[in-house]
Write an enzyme that holds these catalytic residues in place. Structure first.
Site, mmCIF file in Angstrom:
data_model
loop_
_atom_site.group_PDB
_atom_site.id
_atom_site.type_symbol
_atom_site.label_atom_id
_atom_site.label_comp_id
_atom_site.label_asym_id
_atom_site.label_seq_id
_atom_site.Cartn_x
_atom_site.Cartn_y
_atom_site.Cartn_z
ATOM 1 N N LYS A 121 0.947 -1.236 0.119
ATOM 2 C CA LYS A 121 0.006 0.017 -0.008
ATOM 3 C C LYS A 121 0.928 1.337 0.062
ATOM 4 O O LYS A 121 0.701 2.272 -0.772
ATOM 5 C CB LYS A 121 -0.755 0.023 1.152
ATOM 6 C CG LYS A 121 -1.844 1.117 1.263
ATOM 7 C CD LYS A 121 -2.350 1.508 2.565
ATOM 8 C CE LYS A 121 -1.276 2.174 3.556
ATOM 9 N NZ LYS A 121 -1.819 2.503 4.823
ATOM 10 N N ASP A 139 -6.105 1.574 1.043
ATOM 11 C CA ASP A 139 -6.384 1.527 2.390
ATOM 12 C C ASP A 139 -7.697 1.076 3.006
ATOM 13 O O ASP A 139 -8.574 0.337 2.156
ATOM 14 C CB ASP A 139 -5.793 2.694 2.923
ATOM 15 C CG ASP A 139 -6.870 3.849 2.407
ATOM 16 O OD1 ASP A 139 -7.737 3.528 1.632
ATOM 17 O OD2 ASP A 139 -6.593 5.170 3.069
#
Length: 222
Positions: A121, A139
């Protein structure tokens, strides 16, 4: 409604409602953004922005942070989540940048994830924001909003599976912006506990809203 039409409608809405969509983290260069994103894991951008000014003032470069100790950095970041681990990650990350990457933040995913504190991420955020690559960072906000709207099927149960679905349907040039559209929509409108559905311009094509209100999506336009 076909999947691509749903995406097209979502894109059209955000292009009008949120023409400027960018990270809310404060930074001045790729190194500072990398520091801020590492600190933002399971922590709010608002909190990170409160602590980074003195951190960046005293440790503005990879070389400066690499020369520090985790104990010293901890005093700057103690109010974020998991400060001990993040202090260690920041020092380790800075040292690796200096030793392996000539103090430059790499642009390649495989190289980024080698850095302490950097997962997929975080690496995708850096790729998208700094290098403008078609990378979709997933996220909790992106994960939640994507499922609620119906951009991804319920079978997408991991961030990576959501990422693959989103990059398949969002045109590559707008993926960096789309990442921020979904984050900001989740942060301010499609919130986790009490989504502001009545104020949402996507409600009539949103799977969650239509299911909870017993409505159906409009038919495809001729």
């Amino acid at each position: 409604m076909k999947k691509q039409e749903l995406y097209d409608r979502v894109i059209a809405y955000f292009e009008q409602a949120m023409p400027v969509a960018e990270t809310e983290l404060h930074y001045h260069d790729p190194f500072q953004l990398l520091v801020a994103v590492i600190l933002s894991a399971q922590c709010t951008d608002k909190r990170v922005n409160m602590i980074t000014p003195p951190l960046f003032r005293d440790y503005p470069t990879p070389e400066a942070m690499a020369a520090a100790t985790p104990e010293t950095i901890y005093e700057y970041v103690r109010s974020v989540s998991y400060p001990n681990n993040k202090a260690k990650h920041l020092v380790g990350m800075a040292r690796m940048l200096v030793e392996n990457y000539h103090s430059e933040v790499p642009s390649d995913l495989d190289e980024l994830v080698k850095l302490p504190g950097v997962g997929r991420k975080t690496a995708n955020v850096i790729q998208a924001v700094v290098f403008e690559k078609a990378a979709m960072a997933v996220d909790t906000h992106v994960f939640r909003v994507s499922h609620r709207i119906g951009l991804v099927p319920a079978t997408c149960t991991t961030p990576y599976s959501v990422e693959k679905q989103l990059v398949r349907y969002f045109p590559a040039p707008i993926i960096p912006k789309a990442h921020h559209w979904l984050i900001l929509h989740g942060r301010y409108t499609c919130t986790a506990r009490t989504p502001k559905c009545e104020a949402c311009g996507l409600k009539m094509i949103c799977r969650h809203y239509l299911r909870t209100h017993g409505a159906a999506r409009p038919s495809a336009q001729p």
